[in-house]
Design an enzyme around this catalytic site. Structure first.
Site, PDB file in Angstrom:
ATOM      1  N   GLU A  63       0.634  -1.098  -0.103  1.00  0.00           N
ATOM      2  CA  GLU A  63      -0.112  -0.143   0.050  1.00  0.00           C
ATOM      3  C   GLU A  63       0.992   1.174   0.098  1.00  0.00           C
ATOM      4  O   GLU A  63       1.602   1.747   0.986  1.00  0.00           O
ATOM      5  CB  GLU A  63      -0.998   0.070   1.135  1.00  0.00           C
ATOM      6  CG  GLU A  63      -1.577  -1.116   1.493  1.00  0.00           C
ATOM      7  CD  GLU A  63      -2.902  -1.062   0.257  1.00  0.00           C
ATOM      8  OE1 GLU A  63      -3.192  -0.079  -0.356  1.00  0.00           O
ATOM      9  OE2 GLU A  63      -3.721  -2.180   0.258  1.00  0.00           O
ATOM     10  N   CYS A 122      -2.132   8.863   2.514  1.00  0.00           N
ATOM     11  CA  CYS A 122      -2.256   8.372   1.072  1.00  0.00           C
ATOM     12  C   CYS A 122      -3.396   8.553   0.109  1.00  0.00           C
ATOM     13  O   CYS A 122      -3.028   8.835  -0.991  1.00  0.00           O
ATOM     14  CB  CYS A 122      -1.845   6.950   1.223  1.00  0.00           C
ATOM     15  SG  CYS A 122      -3.217   5.929   2.077  1.00  0.00           S
TER      16      CYS A 122
HETATM   17  P1  NAP Z   1       8.173   5.234   4.569  1.00  0.00           P
HETATM   18  O1  NAP Z   1       9.555   6.287   4.853  1.00  0.00           O
HETATM   19  O2  NAP Z   1       8.204   4.513   3.317  1.00  0.00           O
HETATM   20  O3  NAP Z   1       8.238   4.341   5.800  1.00  0.00           O
HETATM   21  C1  NAP Z   1       7.302   3.303   6.009  1.00  0.00           C
HETATM   22  C2  NAP Z   1       7.704   2.166   6.676  1.00  0.00           C
HETATM   23  O4  NAP Z   1       8.610   1.417   5.631  1.00  0.00           O
HETATM   24  C3  NAP Z   1       8.579   2.681   8.178  1.00  0.00           C
HETATM   25  O5  NAP Z   1       8.410   1.585   9.026  1.00  0.00           O
HETATM   26  C4  NAP Z   1      10.037   2.614   7.298  1.00  0.00           C
HETATM   27  O6  NAP Z   1      10.867   2.424   8.454  1.00  0.00           O
HETATM   28  C5  NAP Z   1      10.096   1.684   6.513  1.00  0.00           C
HETATM   29  N1  NAP Z   1      10.946   1.797   5.542  1.00  0.00           N
HETATM   30  C6  NAP Z   1      11.609   2.632   4.807  1.00  0.00           C
HETATM   31  N2  NAP Z   1      12.535   2.316   3.815  1.00  0.00           N
HETATM   32  C7  NAP Z   1      12.467   1.031   4.013  1.00  0.00           C
HETATM   33  C8  NAP Z   1      13.291   0.054   3.372  1.00  0.00           C
HETATM   34  N3  NAP Z   1      13.999   0.567   2.102  1.00  0.00           N
HETATM   35  N4  NAP Z   1      13.187  -1.202   3.442  1.00  0.00           N
HETATM   36  C9  NAP Z   1      12.306  -1.714   4.563  1.00  0.00           C
HETATM   37  N5  NAP Z   1      11.542  -0.749   5.170  1.00  0.00           N
HETATM   38  C10 NAP Z   1      11.624   0.666   4.926  1.00  0.00           C
HETATM   39  O7  NAP Z   1       6.927   6.195   4.550  1.00  0.00           O
HETATM   40  P2  NAP Z   1       6.332   7.291   5.551  1.00  0.00           P
HETATM   41  O8  NAP Z   1       7.083   8.392   5.176  1.00  0.00           O
HETATM   42  O9  NAP Z   1       6.486   6.561   6.977  1.00  0.00           O
HETATM   43  O10 NAP Z   1       4.707   7.142   5.062  1.00  0.00           O
HETATM   44  C11 NAP Z   1       4.412   8.099   4.260  1.00  0.00           C
HETATM   45  C12 NAP Z   1       4.296   7.423   2.824  1.00  0.00           C
HETATM   46  O11 NAP Z   1       3.199   6.335   3.104  1.00  0.00           O
HETATM   47  C13 NAP Z   1       3.616   8.172   1.843  1.00  0.00           C
HETATM   48  O12 NAP Z   1       3.958   7.763   0.629  1.00  0.00           O
HETATM   49  C14 NAP Z   1       1.910   7.737   1.938  1.00  0.00           C
HETATM   50  O13 NAP Z   1       1.094   7.912   0.739  1.00  0.00           O
HETATM   51  C15 NAP Z   1       2.246   6.025   2.021  1.00  0.00           C
HETATM   52  N6  NAP Z   1       1.124   5.484   2.525  1.00  0.00           N
HETATM   53  C16 NAP Z   1       0.269   4.725   2.045  1.00  0.00           C
HETATM   54  C17 NAP Z   1      -1.104   4.189   2.375  1.00  0.00           C
HETATM   55  C18 NAP Z   1      -1.820   3.291   1.777  1.00  0.00           C
HETATM   56  O14 NAP Z   1      -2.627   2.608   2.154  1.00  0.00           O
HETATM   57  N7  NAP Z   1      -1.454   2.991   0.267  1.00  0.00           N
HETATM   58  C19 NAP Z   1      -1.279   4.454   3.751  1.00  0.00           C
HETATM   59  C20 NAP Z   1      -0.665   5.762   4.375  1.00  0.00           C
HETATM   60  C21 NAP Z   1       0.807   6.130   3.923  1.00  0.00           C
HETATM   61  P3  NAP Z   1      11.734   3.579   9.137  1.00  0.00           P
HETATM   62  O15 NAP Z   1      10.599   4.589   9.832  1.00  0.00           O
HETATM   63  O16 NAP Z   1      12.746   2.963  10.069  1.00  0.00           O
HETATM   64  O17 NAP Z   1      12.267   4.148   8.088  1.00  0.00           O
END
Ligand code: NAP
Length: 458
Positions: free
Chosen positions: A232, A266
């Protein structure tokens, strides 16, 4: 690396939590694997009892948990409490419906396959890793955990590093409600440690809610390990306003769609695509409403928009707006970082955005709306579909033909007509294109992490 709560309203570090050691991570994965064998032999009724008890805990602690969420990531307090209550509702929903969703089906005429009987059954997979974001620190986790545990799987949570208190609350929630020890555990690890957990032979599948780069990385590891993944990811949802729409209702909803959760959702409406016949009227009303929003301390009830969750997120958002302005876009309201220590950004509307601006191509994760003038319906659809994302969409029209045409032709996982996109436990949720794959919620969500077993009997 330590995990920390940095209050985005003040920029003060409130709590530092040490990550788990490799030994602790090992113990937690082992506990999840052991609990998986116990849980799969429990009945739906037992699991439903525990799930409802966990929902009771959330409802009983809704105010305190709401405050925890607001202090960790900055959303207005009423929205935090609503998130807690919505999570409890989803838990009760799966407690009630899991058994029906996972009822196997008999083949009506087994003689066609040479059998006396043939049927399907859904079985749990075992421990599933959930990599989760900070923007809905409870809801995102619960919408995975409630169906997963009701299906008889166990859960391992790698939460975002900036919400460790939410992560530790969730670590014990299900056990406190009666689930077997190890049924759901938090792993306090950094993103660099995620691949090893996915590769662990005891972990059967992974779900990630987060950004596109994180999704690509997790899906790559899952693919190499031949493990099921649900992604997601981000969105840049279109919010299309056509001449027959109720313009005042559209403008009022557009503000909520863009600024709910301080704009960090999102499924927020991010690109407002307005038919030229109503463009001036809609944009004037929308801009006026955006400029009147009360920005401030999210613990105060009158606050409508709080800070961004992190300094880096705020700075990135500011860069997107600056880039558009530098390339000739018009900032109709906002477009600046207010004075003070917190990670605030003024609610912003940007128009006349050139095609090469980052704002056109990337997700704006904060209270920044892009407005686009569409010459006609075909132009509106072209602009809507020009993004590489495909999460949800919103269309405002009272014309049934337009409604049917946009519904059929929008490249998105959902279309909301005359309303903003909201996730509901009862409806499937997920995207296409770079927004990911797989579905959460409803019957589809609980079936994602099951073995659909076919049984044939001579
Ligand atoms: P993020 O930086 O991708 O982090 C999400 C999770 O992934 C965190 O637990 C993060 O850990 C981990 N992570 C980051 N890079 C990783 C990697 N290379 N390998 C494995 N795990 C990794 O996203 P965010 O800034 O927290 O959230 C915002 C994003 O989420 C936006 O793009 C939003 O649109 C999206 N989102 C999507 C949905 C949906 O249902 N489609 C819902 C909500 C949010 P760390 O914190 O330790 O880096």
């Amino acid at each position: 690396m330590a995990l920390a709560t940095v209050n985005p309203t003040t920029a003060a570090t409130e709590t530092i939590i040490e990550p788990h050691t490799p030994e602790e991570v090992e113990q937690r994965i082992a506990a999840a694997a052991a609990a998986a064998s116990t849980l799969r032999s429990t009945t739906f009724a037992q699991r439903a009892g525990w799930m409802n008890a966990a929902a009771d805990i959330l409802d009983d602690q809704a105010e305190g948990l709401g405050e925890l969420i607001t202090v960790e990531m900055g959303k207005p307090i009423a929205q935090s409490v609503a998130e807690v209550r919505k999570s409890a509702r989803a838990m009760r929903f799966y407690a009630e419906h899991a058994e029906g969703f996972l009822a196997g089906e008999p083949l009506e005429d087994p003689s066609t396959v040479g059998a006396s009987r043939a049927w399907t059954r859904y079985e749990p997979l075992g421990p599933v890793l959930a990599v989760m974001p900070w923007n809905y620190p409870l809801w995102q986790v619960i919408r995975f955990a409630a169906p997963a545990l009701m299906a008889g799987n166990t859960g391992l949570l790698k939460h975002a590093s900036n919400v460790p208190q939410a992560a530790m609350f969730l670590d014990t929630l299900f056990e406190r409600a009666g689930f077997p020890a190890g049924a759901f555990r938090t792993l306090l690890i950094g993103s660099a440690d995620v691949a090893a957990v996915i590769e662990d032979p005891r972990v059967t599948a992974v779900t990630l809610t987060g950004s596109e780069p994180a999704g690509r990385s997790v899906a790559g590891t899952a693919g190499r390990s031949v493990k099921k993944a649900v992604l997601e990811l981000g969105g840049s949802d279109p919010f299309i306003v056509l001449p027959s729409a109720d313009l005042a209702a559209a403008a009022e909803t557009a503000v909520r769609a863009r600024t709910s959760n301080n704009g960090q959702s999102c499924i927020a409406g991010k690109r407002f695509i307005v038919h030229t016949d109503v463009y001036d009227a809609f944009v004037a009303d929308f801009t006026a409403r955006m400029s009147r929003l009360v920005v401030g301390n999210p613990l105060l009830p009158e606050t409508e928009v709080g800070p961004l969750a992190t300094r880096a997120g705020r700075d990135e958002l500011a860069e997107l707006v600056d880039d558009a302005r530098d390339r000739g876009a018009t900032v109709l309201t906002g477009g600046f970082v207010p004075e003070g220590d917190g990670f605030f950004y003024a609610p912003t509307v940007v128009a006349d955005i050139p095609d090469d601006a980052r704002l056109v191509l990337e997700e704006a994760f904060g209270p920044v709306a892009s407005v686009y003038r569409a010459n006609d319906n075909a132009d509106a659809l072209r602009i809507a579909n020009q993004t590489r994302f495909g999460l949800s969409s919103s269309v405002w029209t009272t014309d049934p033909d337009e409604e049917a045409w946009f519904t059929a032709n929008l490249d998105a996982g959902a279309v909301f007509l005359n309303g903003m996109t909201v996730s509901h436990p009862e409806l499937p949720f997920g995207g296409i294109k770079d927004s990911g794959y797989g579905r959460e919620l409803a019957a589809d969500g609980i079936r994602e992490f099951c073995n659909l077993k076919t049984v044939w009997k001579a």
